[in-house]
Scaffold this motif. Structure first.
Motif, PDB file in Angstrom:
ATOM      1  N   TYR A  40       0.708  -1.130   0.182  1.00 12.24           N
ATOM      2  CA  TYR A  40      -0.410  -0.264  -0.040  1.00 12.24           C
ATOM      3  C   TYR A  40       0.933   1.062   0.399  1.00 12.24           C
ATOM      4  O   TYR A  40       0.382   2.073  -0.453  1.00 12.24           O
ATOM      5  CB  TYR A  40      -0.691  -0.349   1.658  1.00 12.24           C
ATOM      6  CG  TYR A  40      -0.733   0.672   2.383  1.00 12.24           C
ATOM      7  CD1 TYR A  40      -0.540   1.943   3.260  1.00 12.24           C
ATOM      8  CD2 TYR A  40       0.233  -0.242   3.209  1.00 12.24           C
ATOM      9  CE1 TYR A  40      -0.421   2.055   4.039  1.00 12.24           C
ATOM     10  CE2 TYR A  40       0.993   0.274   4.744  1.00 12.24           C
ATOM     11  CZ  TYR A  40       0.955   1.509   4.936  1.00 12.24           C
ATOM     12  OH  TYR A  40       1.232   1.560   6.280  1.00 12.24           O
ATOM     13  N   GLU A  41       1.897   0.905   0.604  1.00 11.36           N
ATOM     14  CA  GLU A  41       2.944   2.975   0.351  1.00 11.36           C
ATOM     15  C   GLU A  41       3.624   2.529  -1.041  1.00 11.36           C
ATOM     16  O   GLU A  41       3.775   4.462  -1.192  1.00 11.36           O
ATOM     17  CB  GLU A  41       4.035   2.344   1.862  1.00 11.36           C
ATOM     18  CG  GLU A  41       3.444   2.538   3.436  1.00 11.36           C
ATOM     19  CD  GLU A  41       5.276   1.586   4.241  1.00 11.36           C
ATOM     20  OE1 GLU A  41       5.804   1.076   3.332  1.00 11.36           O
ATOM     21  OE2 GLU A  41       4.775   1.801   4.910  1.00 11.36           O
ATOM     22  N   ASN A  92       3.418   6.601  -1.662  1.00 11.49           N
ATOM     23  CA  ASN A  92       4.809   7.685  -1.773  1.00 11.49           C
ATOM     24  C   ASN A  92       5.067   8.116  -3.550  1.00 11.49           C
ATOM     25  O   ASN A  92       5.793   9.208  -3.939  1.00 11.49           O
ATOM     26  CB  ASN A  92       6.266   6.312  -1.021  1.00 11.49           C
ATOM     27  CG  ASN A  92       5.600   6.529   0.165  1.00 11.49           C
ATOM     28  OD1 ASN A  92       5.371   7.044   1.097  1.00 11.49           O
ATOM     29  ND2 ASN A  92       6.406   5.526   1.101  1.00 11.49           N
TER      30      ASN A  92
END
Length: 66
Positions: free
Chosen positions: A19-20, A24
């Motif tokens: 999910y990051e 980002n």
């Protein structure tokens, strides 16, 4: 999988392991532009609920000004 939960651990959300990466990939300027486009801050509501004495004890000594 990463876990996001509330302060009192009463609710939790399971997120996918990757999910990051898309989060980002978004620049702060893009986030701010989207907020300005879709959020009308003159029509917001702030709702506070809970045990404020308990919350105050939680923040004592934490360095938070909340």
């Amino acid at each position: 999988m990463p876990l996001i939960q509330t302060q009192d651990k009463s609710a939790a959300i399971q997120l996918p392991a990757n999910y990051e990466k898309p989060i980002n990939a978004v620049a702060p300027e893009q986030v701010n532009a989207a907020l300005k486009k879709y959020i009308d801050y003159t029509k917001r509501a702030i709702i506070k609920a809970g045990d404020f004495e308990k919350a105050a004890r939680f923040f004592v000594g934490s360095g938070s000004k909340n």
